[in-house]
Design a protein around this motif. Structure first.
Motif, PDB file in Angstrom:
ATOM      1  N   THR A  20      31.659  55.653  23.237  1.00 29.10           N
ATOM      2  CA  THR A  20      31.713  54.227  22.764  1.00 29.10           C
ATOM      3  C   THR A  20      31.893  53.493  24.125  1.00 29.10           C
ATOM      4  OG1 THR A  20      34.006  54.438  22.607  1.00 29.10           O
ATOM      5  CG2 THR A  20      32.765  54.454  20.636  1.00 29.10           C
ATOM      6  N   THR A  73      40.843  50.280  26.831  1.00 32.21           N
ATOM      7  CA  THR A  73      39.967  50.324  26.314  1.00 32.21           C
ATOM      8  C   THR A  73      39.405  51.386  25.957  1.00 32.21           C
ATOM      9  OG1 THR A  73      37.573  49.467  26.619  1.00 32.21           O
ATOM     10  CG2 THR A  73      38.485  50.884  28.495  1.00 32.21           C
ATOM     11  N   THR A  74      38.512  51.861  24.767  1.00 27.67           N
ATOM     12  CA  THR A  74      38.264  52.986  24.097  1.00 27.67           C
ATOM     13  C   THR A  74      37.147  53.449  24.962  1.00 27.67           C
ATOM     14  OG1 THR A  74      38.796  52.102  22.163  1.00 27.67           O
ATOM     15  CG2 THR A  74      37.315  54.032  22.180  1.00 27.67           C
ATOM     16  N   ASP A  75      37.420  54.771  25.567  1.00 31.79           N
ATOM     17  CA  ASP A  75      36.113  55.725  26.202  1.00 31.79           C
ATOM     18  C   ASP A  75      35.581  56.538  25.302  1.00 31.79           C
ATOM     19  OD1 ASP A  75      37.191  54.725  28.754  1.00 31.79           O
ATOM     20  OD2 ASP A  75      38.457  56.419  29.244  1.00 31.79           O
ATOM     21  N   THR A  77      35.331  58.667  21.219  1.00 33.15           N
ATOM     22  CA  THR A  77      36.228  59.166  19.914  1.00 33.15           C
ATOM     23  C   THR A  77      35.356  60.153  19.670  1.00 33.15           C
ATOM     24  OG1 THR A  77      34.743  57.865  18.467  1.00 33.15           O
ATOM     25  CG2 THR A  77      36.863  56.689  19.377  1.00 33.15           C
ATOM     26  N   TYR A 394      47.028  47.507  20.838  1.00 31.37           N
ATOM     27  CA  TYR A 394      45.590  47.604  20.864  1.00 31.37           C
ATOM     28  C   TYR A 394      44.998  48.206  19.374  1.00 31.37           C
ATOM     29  CZ  TYR A 394      40.854  49.381  22.587  1.00 31.37           C
ATOM     30  OH  TYR A 394      39.692  49.693  22.806  1.00 31.37           O
ATOM     31  N   LEU A 396      42.509  50.151  17.027  1.00 29.68           N
ATOM     32  CA  LEU A 396      41.454  51.310  17.457  1.00 29.68           C
ATOM     33  C   LEU A 396      40.126  51.234  16.417  1.00 29.68           C
ATOM     34  CD1 LEU A 396      43.781  54.525  17.416  1.00 29.68           C
ATOM     35  CD2 LEU A 396      43.066  52.931  19.387  1.00 29.68           C
ATOM     36  N   SER A 398      37.710  52.114  14.295  1.00 28.46           N
ATOM     37  CA  SER A 398      37.041  53.209  13.357  1.00 28.46           C
ATOM     38  C   SER A 398      35.779  53.148  12.748  1.00 28.46           C
ATOM     39  CB  SER A 398      38.081  53.884  12.465  1.00 28.46           C
ATOM     40  OG  SER A 398      39.288  54.141  13.227  1.00 28.46           O
ATOM     41  N   PHE A 443      40.771  59.678  19.477  1.00 30.17           N
ATOM     42  CA  PHE A 443      40.691  58.352  20.434  1.00 30.17           C
ATOM     43  C   PHE A 443      41.070  58.896  21.748  1.00 30.17           C
ATOM     44  CE2 PHE A 443      40.203  56.546  16.311  1.00 30.17           C
ATOM     45  CZ  PHE A 443      39.268  55.480  16.441  1.00 30.17           C
ATOM     46  N   SER A 444      40.133  58.498  22.752  1.00 27.04           N
ATOM     47  CA  SER A 444      40.446  58.510  24.031  1.00 27.04           C
ATOM     48  C   SER A 444      40.382  57.221  24.715  1.00 27.04           C
ATOM     49  CB  SER A 444      39.632  59.590  24.865  1.00 27.04           C
ATOM     50  OG  SER A 444      39.816  59.314  26.399  1.00 27.04           O
ATOM     51  N   LEU A 445      41.552  56.722  25.345  1.00 23.60           N
ATOM     52  CA  LEU A 445      41.581  55.165  25.636  1.00 23.60           C
ATOM     53  C   LEU A 445      41.814  55.239  27.396  1.00 23.60           C
ATOM     54  CD1 LEU A 445      44.135  53.464  23.184  1.00 23.60           C
ATOM     55  CD2 LEU A 445      41.683  53.873  23.070  1.00 23.60           C
ATOM     56  N   CYS A 457      40.001  44.390  19.593  1.00 20.41           N
ATOM     57  CA  CYS A 457      40.666  44.737  20.731  1.00 20.41           C
ATOM     58  C   CYS A 457      41.908  44.589  20.456  1.00 20.41           C
ATOM     59  CB  CYS A 457      39.931  44.432  21.985  1.00 20.41           C
ATOM     60  SG  CYS A 457      38.556  45.056  22.441  1.00 20.41           S
TER      61      CYS A 457
END
Length: 557
Positions: A20, A73-75, A77, A394, A396, A398, A443-445, A457
Motif C-alpha cells: 500500500t 503510515t501503512t507500508d 499488508t 491510527y 488500519l 482493511s 500490517f506493517s506501519l 488514517c
C-alpha cells in the motif's frame, strides 16, 4: 499442496500480499526506552530486534526503538492465509517471522512458520511441517519454535523445533510431548517447559543439557511462559531454577495457587495471576517477588477485570491494562512498591498486550461501529509513557483485505523494531474458530513526517460522504475451505459470503440455477450433485442498494 504453493495461488487472488502506501524504511533507532535486557550483566550477544515473545528473555514487552515517528503510515499488508491470534510477529535483521495456524478444527491443527522481508512483505521461505506454532524465538541464525496443544489429536508433529533462519529447513526437533512453552534463549541455551517438567537444550544439536521433572507450570495444567533475569529462570508455578544447571533456587509453597505468567528484572519477578484458576473469573492480581529469594515484596489486586494479557515493565514501572464492562484503562504501578503511579482511562475496545518503545506505550484494539457509515476498524494507539495520555490513534485500512462482516477486525499486540511497527488483526469476539483463520491479516506501519488528514488514517467525528463509499463486491467461499471442483457426490457443503466486501450487506443465494434467489443470509448449505456440476450464485446488496453478483460451480469427483 504445500503451504508455499498455497500462498502463491492466483485463484481468488484478493487474499494475497498488498503493497500500500510506500515510504522509505530507515535503520533501527538508537534512542528510546532501554529494555530490561540491556540493563542486565548478561554477556550473550543477542540479535537486534523483537526476538522472542514479549521482545526479550525477561518478557518485558519493552524495546529500544523509535517506533513510527512522529506519525504512522501503512507500508504494506498481507493476508497470511491463517491466524496469528495470540502470537507475536518476530522481527530481526530485516526479516519478519510469522507463526501461522492454518487449520484449528477440533480434530486437526495445521500451520507454518514463514520468513518475510520486513520492508516489502515479500516471502523468503515457508516451513509447513509445524502444526499450530507459537511465537518464535531467534538466536544465532536459528529459529526456535514450539507448537500449541493439539486437543483431540495425537499429533506426532507437535513439539519443539529448530529451523535454519536462512532457509527454514528443520535442523532438529523434539516431539515427545504435545504441549510446550514458548522457547527462551539465554546463556547459549534453549529453555522450555513441557508436561514432564523444565528442560534445557543445546541450541545447535537439541541435546538435553539438564532436566527438572515436575516443575514449570505446564506440569500442573497451566500454559505458562518462562522468563529469565540475572542467571535465574522463572516458571509459572512459582519455581526459580539456576539457568546454568537447573538447580532449585526457590519455590513457592505447593498449597498456593498457580502464580501465572511472569516478567522479570534484576530485582523482582512480576507474576500476573488470573484467579479464574480458583473459580473467580474477574480478579487479576500482580504479585512481585524477590528474584533472589522468592519473598513477596508487594501485591496489587484488580477486582472485576476481564483482561487476560501480559505485563510490560519499563522505567521503574509495571504497566497493565484494565477492562471491565466497557471501561478501559492503562495502569502504571511502581516496580519497587506496587503503588499506583497513574491511571488513564481509554476510549475504544483495547485487546492487546502493551508494548513500550521511545517513551510511548503502544496498544492494539478496535474502533467499534458508531453509525451506518462506520463498519468498525482495527487501530493502533500510542500513549505517553509518563502519563498514559493518548498521543495518536491510527486506524488500519482493511478495505482491500477480507474481514468478517459480523466481527470487525481488532489489532493484536504491536511489535516495534526501528521505526516500524508490526501487528496482526483478527475478528475479535467471533465464536467461530474458522473466522480467526480466514479473516486474519498482518500490517506493517512506518513513519510519516506530517499528521495524515484523511479520515481513514486518524479517528474523526466526521462521517464519510456516501458518494465516496466503495461499491460492494460479492465473494463465495466454503467454510471448510474445500476444493469445490472435487466434492464427494451426494453430500452437502457449507458456503459463505463472508469474504464479500461492502457496508450493511444483504445476501441472496440462487442454489439451483433457476434464476431465482431461494435462500437468504451470509451462509447456505447446498447438496453436491450426484454427477456433473451445478452453479451456485450469490448476490449482495449494500445499504445504498448497490449490488454485485458472483457464481461458483460445484463439481463431483
Amino acid at each position: 499442496m504445500d503451504k508455499k504453493d498455497y500462498l502463491n495461488k492466483t485463484e481468488n487472488n484478493r487474499r494475497t500480499f498488498l503493497k500500500t502506501v510506500g515510504i522509505g524504511i530507515t535503520a533501527a533507532g538508537l534512542g528510546g526506552t532501554p529494555t530490561i535486557a540491556q540493563q542486565t550483566d548478561e554477556e550473550d550477544e543477542q540479535p537486534v530486534g523483537w526476538t522472542t515473545h514479549r521482545a526479550n528473555p525477561e518478557r518485558t514487552g519493552t524495546i529500544d526503538a523509535t517506533g513510527p515517528t512522529p506519525y504512522p503510515t501503512t507500508d504494506w499488508t498481507l493476508d497470511p492465509d491463517g491466524t496469528l491470534f495470540g502470537v507475536e510477529p518476530i522481527v530481526t535483521d530485516g526479516t519478519v517471522y510469522l507463526a501461522t495456524t492454518t487449520n484449528n478444527t477440533p480434530s486437526k491443527y495445521d500451520g507454518y512458520v514463514g520468513a518475510f522481508d520486513a520492508q516489502t512483505g515479500e516471502q523468503q521461505w515457508i516451513q509447513s511441517e509445524i502444526p499450530a506454532p507459537t511465537t518464535p524465538t531467534i538466536a544465532d541464525e536459528m529459529v526456535y519454535i514450539t507448537t500449541k496443544r493439539v486437543r483431540g489429536t495425537n499429533s506426532s508433529r507437535s513439539g519443539l523445533y529448530a529451523l535454519d533462519a536462512e532457509s527454514g529447513d528443520i535442523a532438529w526437533k523434539q516431539t515427545q510431548q504435545d504441549q510446550w512453552t514458548v522457547p527462551l534463549i539465554a546463556e547459549e541455551t534453549v529453555y522450555v517447559a513441557n508436561e514432564n517438567g523444565a528442560h534445557a537444550f543445546d541450541p545447535a544439536t537439541g541435546d538435553n543439557v539438564w532436566r527438572k521433572s515436575g516443575v514449570g507450570g505446564i506440569a500442573h495444567g497451566y500454559e505458562g511462559q518462562v522468563s529469565y533475569a540475572d542467571g535465574t529462570l522463572i516458571y509459572a508455578d512459582g519455581t526459580a531454577l539456576n539457568a546454568r544447571d537447573g538447580a532449585m533456587e526457590w519455590q513457592t509453597p505447593s498449597d498456593q495457587p498457580m502464580l501465572g505468567n511472569s516478567t522479570a528484572d534484576n530485582e523482582r519477578v512480576y507474576f500476573l495471576q488470573g484467579e479464574y484458576i480458583q473459580g473467580n473469573d474477574h480478579r487479576i492480581s500482580v504479585e512481585a517477588r524477590s528474584i533472589e529469594t522468592g519473598r513477596i515484596d508487594w501485591t496489587h489486586t484488580n477486582s472485576d477485570n476481564f483482561w487476560d494479557g501480559r505485563l510490560a515493565v519499563a522505567n521503574g514501572h509495571v504497566f497493565l491494562f484494565e477492562d471491565f464492562n466497557g471501561t478501559s484503562a492503562v495502569i502504571a504501578l511502581s516496580a519497587e512498591t506496587g503503588a499506583e503511579a497513574w491511571r488513564q482511562e481509554l476510549h475504544g475496545d483495547f485487546v492487546s498486550n502493551p508494548t513500550v518503545a521511545n517513551e510511548m506505550i503502544y496498544l492494539g484494539g478496535r474502533h467499534e461501529p458508531e453509525s451506518p457509515f462506520d463498519a468498525g476498524r482495527a487501530f493502533i494507539a500510542a500513549l505517553e509513557l509518563e502519563t498514559g495520555e493518548e498521543n495518536w490513534k491510527y486506524l488500519l485500512d482493511s478495505s482491500d483485505l477480507e474481514t468478517s462482516p459480523e466481527n470487525p477486525p481488532a489489532a493484536g499486540t504491536p511489535v516495534v523494531v526501528g521505526d516500524q511497527l508490526f501487528t496482526a488483526t483478527y475478528p475479535a469476539g467471533s465464536t467461530l474458530d474458522y473466522e480467526y483463520v480466514y479473516y486474519s491479516n498482518v500490517f506493517s506501519l512506518g513513519s510519516c513526517d506530517t499528521r495524515p488528514d484523511a479520515d481513514d488514517c486518524f479517528l474523526t467525528d466526521e462521517q464519510p460522504n456516501e458518494s465516496e463509499l466503495s461499491q460492494p463486491e460479492a465473494c463465495i467461499d466454503s467454510i471448510a475451505q474445500q476444493d469445490l471442483s472435487e466434492l464427494p457426490a451426494g453430500e452437502t457443503v457449507w458456503l459463505n459470503g463472508y469474504c464479500s466486501t461492502g457496508r450493511e450487506l444483504q445476501y441472496e443465494w440462487d442454489t439451483d440455477d433457476d434464476g431465482q434467489y431461494d435462500a437468504m443470509g451470509p451462509t447456505v448449505v447446498v447438496p453436491t450433485p450426484t454427477c456433473g456440476a451445478i452453479p451456485i450464485s450469490l448476490r449482495v446488496t449494500d445499504f445504498q442498494g448497490n449490488t454485485d453478483r458472483t457464481t461458483v460451480t460445484l463439481s463431483t469427483v
